[in-house]
Structure formats: structure tokens, C-alpha cells
Write a protein that holds these residues in place. Structure first.
Motif, PDB file in Angstrom:
ATOM      1  N   LEU A 201       0.829  -1.306  -0.040  1.00  0.00           N
ATOM      2  CA  LEU A 201      -0.008  -0.123  -0.142  1.00  0.00           C
ATOM      3  C   LEU A 201       0.723   1.289   0.165  1.00  0.00           C
ATOM      4  O   LEU A 201       1.644   1.361   0.734  1.00  0.00           O
ATOM      5  CB  LEU A 201      -0.764  -0.180   1.292  1.00  0.00           C
ATOM      6  CG  LEU A 201      -1.872   1.243   1.516  1.00  0.00           C
ATOM      7  CD1 LEU A 201      -2.797   1.244   0.326  1.00  0.00           C
ATOM      8  CD2 LEU A 201      -2.650   1.264   2.755  1.00  0.00           C
ATOM      9  N   SER A 202       0.713   2.281  -1.072  1.00  0.00           N
ATOM     10  CA  SER A 202       1.244   3.437  -0.988  1.00  0.00           C
ATOM     11  C   SER A 202       0.441   4.726  -0.674  1.00  0.00           C
ATOM     12  O   SER A 202      -0.650   4.631  -1.846  1.00  0.00           O
ATOM     13  CB  SER A 202       1.992   3.482  -2.082  1.00  0.00           C
ATOM     14  OG  SER A 202       2.759   4.647  -2.327  1.00  0.00           O
ATOM     15  N   VAL A 203       0.497   5.405   0.071  1.00  0.00           N
ATOM     16  CA  VAL A 203      -0.279   6.545   0.360  1.00  0.00           C
ATOM     17  C   VAL A 203       0.478   8.162   0.312  1.00  0.00           C
ATOM     18  O   VAL A 203       1.282   7.968   1.297  1.00  0.00           O
ATOM     19  CB  VAL A 203      -1.073   6.417   1.678  1.00  0.00           C
ATOM     20  CG1 VAL A 203      -2.139   7.679   1.682  1.00  0.00           C
ATOM     21  CG2 VAL A 203      -1.679   5.169   1.653  1.00  0.00           C
ATOM     22  N   PRO A 204       0.376   8.677  -0.549  1.00  0.00           N
ATOM     23  CA  PRO A 204       0.984  10.026  -0.802  1.00  0.00           C
ATOM     24  C   PRO A 204       0.621  11.012   0.558  1.00  0.00           C
ATOM     25  O   PRO A 204      -0.548  11.238   0.831  1.00  0.00           O
ATOM     26  CB  PRO A 204       0.537  10.689  -2.031  1.00  0.00           C
ATOM     27  CG  PRO A 204       0.079   9.535  -2.879  1.00  0.00           C
ATOM     28  CD  PRO A 204      -0.508   8.707  -1.872  1.00  0.00           C
ATOM     29  N   LEU A 205       1.489  11.513   1.309  1.00  0.00           N
ATOM     30  CA  LEU A 205       1.387  12.342   2.125  1.00  0.00           C
ATOM     31  C   LEU A 205       2.120  13.510   2.159  1.00  0.00           C
ATOM     32  O   LEU A 205       3.138  13.846   2.789  1.00  0.00           O
ATOM     33  CB  LEU A 205       1.655  11.694   3.581  1.00  0.00           C
ATOM     34  CG  LEU A 205       0.969  10.395   4.128  1.00  0.00           C
ATOM     35  CD1 LEU A 205       1.503   9.620   5.315  1.00  0.00           C
ATOM     36  CD2 LEU A 205      -0.391  10.610   4.443  1.00  0.00           C
ATOM     37  N   GLY A 206       1.588  14.618   1.308  1.00  0.00           N
ATOM     38  CA  GLY A 206       2.204  15.797   1.126  1.00  0.00           C
ATOM     39  C   GLY A 206       3.428  15.865   0.587  1.00  0.00           C
ATOM     40  O   GLY A 206       3.865  15.342  -0.551  1.00  0.00           O
TER      41      GLY A 206
ATOM     42  N   THR B  76       5.850  13.542   1.334  1.00  0.00           N
ATOM     43  CA  THR B  76       6.637  12.267   1.394  1.00  0.00           C
ATOM     44  C   THR B  76       5.400  11.541   1.339  1.00  0.00           C
ATOM     45  O   THR B  76       4.362  11.598   0.707  1.00  0.00           O
ATOM     46  CB  THR B  76       6.984  11.910   2.878  1.00  0.00           C
ATOM     47  OG1 THR B  76       7.720  10.675   2.729  1.00  0.00           O
ATOM     48  CG2 THR B  76       5.921  11.918   3.765  1.00  0.00           C
ATOM     49  N   THR B  77       5.751   9.906   0.983  1.00  0.00           N
ATOM     50  CA  THR B  77       4.901   8.950   0.777  1.00  0.00           C
ATOM     51  C   THR B  77       4.763   7.767   1.898  1.00  0.00           C
ATOM     52  O   THR B  77       5.837   7.200   2.109  1.00  0.00           O
ATOM     53  CB  THR B  77       5.127   8.348  -0.639  1.00  0.00           C
ATOM     54  OG1 THR B  77       4.961   9.127  -1.629  1.00  0.00           O
ATOM     55  CG2 THR B  77       3.967   6.876  -1.032  1.00  0.00           C
ATOM     56  N   PHE B  78       3.697   7.423   2.379  1.00  0.00           N
ATOM     57  CA  PHE B  78       3.737   6.302   3.219  1.00  0.00           C
ATOM     58  C   PHE B  78       3.575   4.885   2.510  1.00  0.00           C
ATOM     59  O   PHE B  78       2.715   4.707   1.661  1.00  0.00           O
ATOM     60  CB  PHE B  78       2.507   6.481   4.317  1.00  0.00           C
ATOM     61  CG  PHE B  78       2.288   5.253   5.043  1.00  0.00           C
ATOM     62  CD1 PHE B  78       3.203   4.595   6.235  1.00  0.00           C
ATOM     63  CD2 PHE B  78       1.339   4.184   4.762  1.00  0.00           C
ATOM     64  CE1 PHE B  78       2.681   3.744   6.982  1.00  0.00           C
ATOM     65  CE2 PHE B  78       1.021   3.179   5.433  1.00  0.00           C
ATOM     66  CZ  PHE B  78       1.919   2.684   6.723  1.00  0.00           C
ATOM     67  N   GLU B  79       4.354   3.992   2.795  1.00  0.00           N
ATOM     68  CA  GLU B  79       4.479   2.628   2.029  1.00  0.00           C
ATOM     69  C   GLU B  79       4.329   1.748   3.097  1.00  0.00           C
ATOM     70  O   GLU B  79       5.162   1.533   4.257  1.00  0.00           O
ATOM     71  CB  GLU B  79       5.860   2.643   1.473  1.00  0.00           C
ATOM     72  CG  GLU B  79       5.917   3.395   0.266  1.00  0.00           C
ATOM     73  CD  GLU B  79       7.089   3.053  -0.696  1.00  0.00           C
ATOM     74  OE1 GLU B  79       8.044   2.295  -0.133  1.00  0.00           O
ATOM     75  OE2 GLU B  79       7.231   3.632  -1.981  1.00  0.00           O
TER      76      GLU B  79
END
Length: 295
Positions: free
Chosen positions: A21-26, A28-31
Motif C-alpha cells: 500500500l502506498s499513500v501520498p502524504l504531502g 512524502t509517501t507512506f509505504e
């Protein structure tokens, strides 16, 4: 079957991605990686199986101890596994790059280090709660293959820890860095899947049979010994068709065995000792949780 050719299976055609799962967070990106999920799955599935084991007569601990054990054992396997990898496999690199030690998401865990960490966690909990540390090891040994299975599957998804070149029809061509360029390497044994089958499924089946179909759990150390012995034998054998890490290739050539094989030798010998002496430790087992006693 379309991917199976004389040149092996193209790993990239399997559609596997180390990142679940990859979620863009401004900025950075949470993986969330499958490697992390494999550890979580192993811990939670193992916990629920442990609850089933301790419901049987003669359990060495109560439910509250199993709850505490999840916390301590998780710390033991993560810290021990990482420090074991640092000490046994890449000490020089991490001495030069100490901040890399905390990057668990990049992989790099030693099973042997995890065993030591988990064992120390069990000993601490047993001392703290006045439990029989060896019998708790027996129960935990029945659970560990679950985590080994999920972990080896994650190794395959990551395309790491592959086997030696081979011509078997199920050989896999993993992406490799050759001359500074990422390209498909030669067809190799998918040794991660071999280990998932042996260390996970087969070892789980052996220990489950001993626990449920024999009176092995009433001989302290017998299940632990069986775990150490069979894991050591399986791992030692698979290492013959598994490629050593590049930074340990010279070590393997100089000693004739891989680092993993050397680390398995004390496991095999220790397992044999516990198996051979288990009958002498058999006695009347009093259940901690108030179930029937078993002679």
C-alpha cells in the motif's frame, strides 16, 4: 503456464510488488510493505494458534501470560532478528553506516538472531511470572513455523535471497544488478518458496502432529528440540542450492559452508540433545490454568 519457458519464469511478469500500500502524504509517501505485513501476520496468526494450544490439558501458562508473551516475543524477534543480521551477516557495513540499522523496512533480518531474542524474551517472562521456561519454549516452537512461512513468502515477493542458477522448469529469473544495470538474472531456484514449504508447512505439520497426536508436550524440551533439529536440517539442506549474500561469498568459499549453515550446526546439536534428554524431564505436569493434571 505462459511464463514458463526453458529460460525460466520472468519474475516481473508475476505482478508482485514489495509495497502492498502506498499513500501520498504531502512531501512524502507512506509505504506499507509486504515484508512488514508478513511479520504482523505471523505474530497475530501465531497468537491465535497459541490460544488454542494453551486450552489443552497441562498448559504451562494462562491466557494473560500468552497476551504478555506476544509483546515480549515480538520485541525479541524484531530486535534479535535485526541485531543478529547486523552481527552475523553485515557487521562491517553497519559499523560504517550505523543509521542503516534502524531501516527495518529495507529487510535484513536473521532468523537465528530472532531465535535468540525470542528465547531471551521467554526466559524473562518466565522468571517474572514464575513459569516453566522450557515448557513455554515448547509451545512457542509449535507457533514459530507460521511466521517462518509468511516471512519466506515475503522474501519471494521482495525478489531477495534467491537460489543458485538451475535448469528446472520452475526456475525464476529475478531482477539483479549486473554491471550497474538492473536486468533479469539467470534462471534460479526459488529457494524462498522451498524454505516456506519446509520451514513453514512441513515443520508446522511435524510439531502439530507431535503436540496433538502424541504426549510430547508432557516431556519438557521435546518439542523445542524437534523444532531446532528439523529447522536446522531443512535450512542446512536448502542452503546448498541458495546463493550466499555477495558480501559473504568469500566466507562461503573459504569455509565450504554458508553462514546460515554454520549457524544451523549448534541448532541441530542442541535439538538432538533436548530430544535425547526429554524423557528424563517427564514428570507430573500441573496445569497453570487449573485444567486437569497430566502424568
Amino acid at each position: 503456464m505462459n511464463n514458463v519457458t526453458s529460460a525460466g519464469i520472468d519474475f516481473t511478469s508475476l505482478g508482485l510488488d514489495p509495497v502492498a500500500l502506498s499513500v501520498p502524504l504531502g512531501f512524502t509517501t507512506f509505504e506499507l510493505r509486504w515484508y512488514s505485513l508478513a511479520y504482523l501476520a505471523g505474530i497475530f496468526l501465531g497468537y491465535f494458534y497459541m490460544l488454542r494450544l494453551i486450552r489443552q490439558p497441562g498448559a504451562p501458562m494462562a491466557r494473560r501470560h500468552a497476551d504478555d508473551l506476544v509483546f515480549y516475543a515480538s520485541l525479541g524477534v524484531i530486535l534479535g532478528g535485526r541485531l543478529g543480521y547486523v552481527l552475523f551477516y553485515r557487521l562491517g557495513f553497519y559499523l560504517e553506516n550505523p543509521l542503516e540499522i534502524i531501516k527495518l523496512w529495507d529487510g535484513g533480518m536473521s532468523f537465528h538472531g530472532g531465535v535468540i531474542g525470542t528465547s531471551l524474551a521467554i526466559i524473562y517472562l518466565s522468571w517474572k511470572e514464575k513459569l516453566n521456561w522450557l515448557r513455554i519454549h515448547d509451545y512457542v516452537s509449535c507457533v514459530v513455523p507460521i511466521g517462518l512461512f509468511t516471512g519466506r513468502l515475503a522474501n519471494f515477493v521482495n525478489g531477495e535471497l534467491w537460489g543458485a542458477p538451475t535448469t528446472v522448469p520452475w526456475a525464476v529469473r529475478f531482477p539483479e544488478v549486473i554491471a550497474g544495470v538492473v536486468t533479469l538474472g539467470p534462471p534460479r531456484h526459488p529457494s524462498q518458496l522451498y524454505e516456506a514449504a519446509l520451514e513453514g508447512i512441513v515443520l508446522f505439520a511435524i510439531l502439530a502432529f507431535m503436540f496433538w497426536r502424541t504426549r510430547a508436550r508432557y516431556q519438557p524440551g521435546l518439542l523445542t528440540g524437534a523444532f531446532l533439529f528439523f529447522y536446522g536440517i531443512f535450512r542446512f539442506g536448502v542452503e546448498f542450492i541458495r546463493e550466499p549474500d555477495n558480501h559473504l561469498r568469500a566466507f562461503a568459499e573459504a569455509t565450504g559452508l554458508h553462514m546460515g549453515q554454520w549457524l544451523c550446526v549448534p541448532m541441530i546439536l542442541g535439538g538432538l540433545y533436548l530430544i535425547a534428554t526429554a524423557a528424563s524431564r517427564r514428570r507430573r505436569v500441573e496445569s497453570f490454568a487449573g485444567q486437569e493434571s497430566v502424568a
